[in-house]
Enzyme design. Structure first.
Site, PDB file in Angstrom:
ATOM      1  CD  GLU A  79      -2.902  -1.157   0.200  1.00 31.24           C
ATOM      2  OE1 GLU A  79      -3.035  -0.114  -0.465  1.00 31.24           O
ATOM      3  OE2 GLU A  79      -3.578  -2.173  -0.001  1.00 31.24           O
TER       4      GLU A  79
ATOM      5  CB  CYS B 246      -1.603   7.357   1.842  1.00 30.04           C
ATOM      6  SG  CYS B 246      -2.894   6.296   2.529  1.00 30.04           S
TER       7      CYS B 246
END
Length: 447
Positions: free
Chosen positions: A188, A222
């Protein structure tokens, strides 16, 4: 199943009984407001735990599959096996969320787990290392602390699955280490998340949602929109709305707002402050090195080649990049690496759907930011440079599960099997092909 449920319940107790300690740790590490900590690092984790407990018995069941004529009397199914020992490496920005939500999936799937939280959020790391193991079975769960060197040593070991959340640069190192043992993994990663704003828009609503998504956790998210992309006319209408939203959310002096966080450390402060040299500061721009404070900032007149448009911002700076129209916006978005998230704002659904249809990203949210990640029913993950693999809800269970294809046949009825044995003949071949073929539905040949 009972063992897995016991460990998930223990994780739930950890959250409930250490809520104030978790919020305090987040505040010490990043000046995270309790409201943001409650939402991102407690509530969303609880949702994942509850979703797993509600559905675990269903998720774990063998999954029956379609059979061909040759196996019609047999049992064909998918068995959900654990991988084994899972390594979870999490970042500093959401130290509990990005550690414990992957853990939920790994526990539900029946794995043993080693967790490596980030040393940069040191107070949160200490809480995870000292308190979490007292709730979970020490025979199957462990926490490893430290910086780059302990992590490198950890990666020298053979794991059955690795999950890493962090930067693409470190992701490449983790992937290289996993390759030495042929270990499957989920990455990720970050990237620049575009936010297209159309000329047909409720500008104040869009500004409110963009400002919230951008400056939540001081931009250290993010999924935060990295840049707004729009026409010059749209910028002129959006800019005062952004200014108003920032003022309403954080007051005339955001430095004094209890609802605005700080950069995690001096290194990240210096990196983000350097990005202020890009374009022109239209809103904000104030900094205080001693407090690691960077004001909610909007940059205008930003050029494609400037540093703020070359890397993930991961801080409270929002550049606005000007294009002629929607076509050029899509062309620009597609010229860059595929992002973890993509946002589009418009009162015209055709515009939102066009952005969705003509681009690629890990996730997509129309007319809002980040909110798609709050749904346990949606997969969360990147694509290309922003990572691969997915989790949240059942997707997390599936990520940490080996789906084992199984066929169990009876010992009798050998007459059926003999068509595949030598000596071969055309008749046997025709029968075997007919018994194993998959036929197209609704398809016919015109003679």
């Amino acid at each position: 199943m009972e063992y897995r449920k016991t460990q998930l319940e223990a994780l739930s107790h950890f959250l409930a009984e250490n809520e104030m300690e978790i919020l305090h740790a987040l505040n010490v590490d990043m000046r995270r407001p309790p409201f943001e900590g409650q939402i991102a690092d407690i509530s969303l984790i609880k949702n994942e735990v509850n979703e797993a407990l509600n559905n675990l018995s269903y998720w774990m069941k063998d999954e029956c599959v379609d059979k061909n004529l040759a196996t019609k009397l047999d049992c064909a199914f998918v068995r959900k096996d654990p991988y084994g020992v899972v390594l979870i490496i999490s970042p500093f920005n959401y130290p509990f969320h990005l550690t414990l939500i992957p853990m939920v999936g790994a526990i539900a799937a029946g794995n043993c787990i080693i967790v490596k939280p980030s040393e940069q959020s040191s107070c949160s790391e200490k809480l995870l290392a000292e308190v979490l193991p007292t709730y979970l079975d020490p025979e199957t769960f462990a926490v490893v602390t430290g910086g780059a060197e302990p992590t490198s040593k950890l990666l020298e070991n053979k794991f059955d699955y690795i999950m890493f959340t962090g930067s693409p640069r470190i992701g490449k190192i983790v992937m290289s280490a996993a390759a030495k043992h042929l270990t499957p993994l989920t990455l990720e990663l970050g990237g620049q998340n575009p936010c297209y704003v159309d000329c047909c828009c409720n500008f104040q609503n869009a500004a409110n949602r963009i400002v919230w998504g951008k400056f939540f956790n001081c931009g250290q998210t993010c999924l935060a929109p990295d840049y707004v992309i729009c026409t010059i006319e749209t910028q002129e209408r959006l800019m005062p709305c952004l200014r108003q939203a920032i003022r309403e959310f954080y007051g005339c002096n955001p430095r004094e707002s209890p609802d605005y966080g700080r950069m995690i450390n001096d290194k990240h402060f210096q990196r983000v402050r350097a990005l202020l040299d890009s374009g022109r500061v239209a809103i904000g721009g104030e900094t205080d090195e001693c407090d690691r404070y960077i004001a909610p900032t909007v940059l205008a007149d930003v050029k494609e080649w400037e540093p703020v448009m070359q890397e993930e911002v991961f801080g409270p700076i929002l550049p606005i990049f000007i294009v002629r129209d929607l076509d050029e916006a899509i062309q620009y978005i597609n010229s860059k690496e595929r992002p973890l998230a993509l946002y589009a704002f418009s009162c015209d659904n055709k515009v939102v759907n066009r952005v969705l249809d003509c681009t690629s990203s890990g996730g997509f949210c129309g007319n809002d930011c980040i909110m798609h990640a709050t749904l346990v029913s949606l997969p969360f993950g990147g694509v290309g440079y922003s990572g691969f693999g997915m989790y949240h809800g059942k997707y997390g269970f599936d990520t940490f599960t080996h789906h084992r294809g199984c066929l169990s046949r009876c010992m009798g009825l050998e007459a059926i099997n003999c068509i595949r044995y030598p000596p071969y003949s055309q008749r046997k071949l025709d029968l075997l092909v007919a018994a194993t073929e998959v036929r197209r539905k609704g398809f016919c040949t015109l003679l």
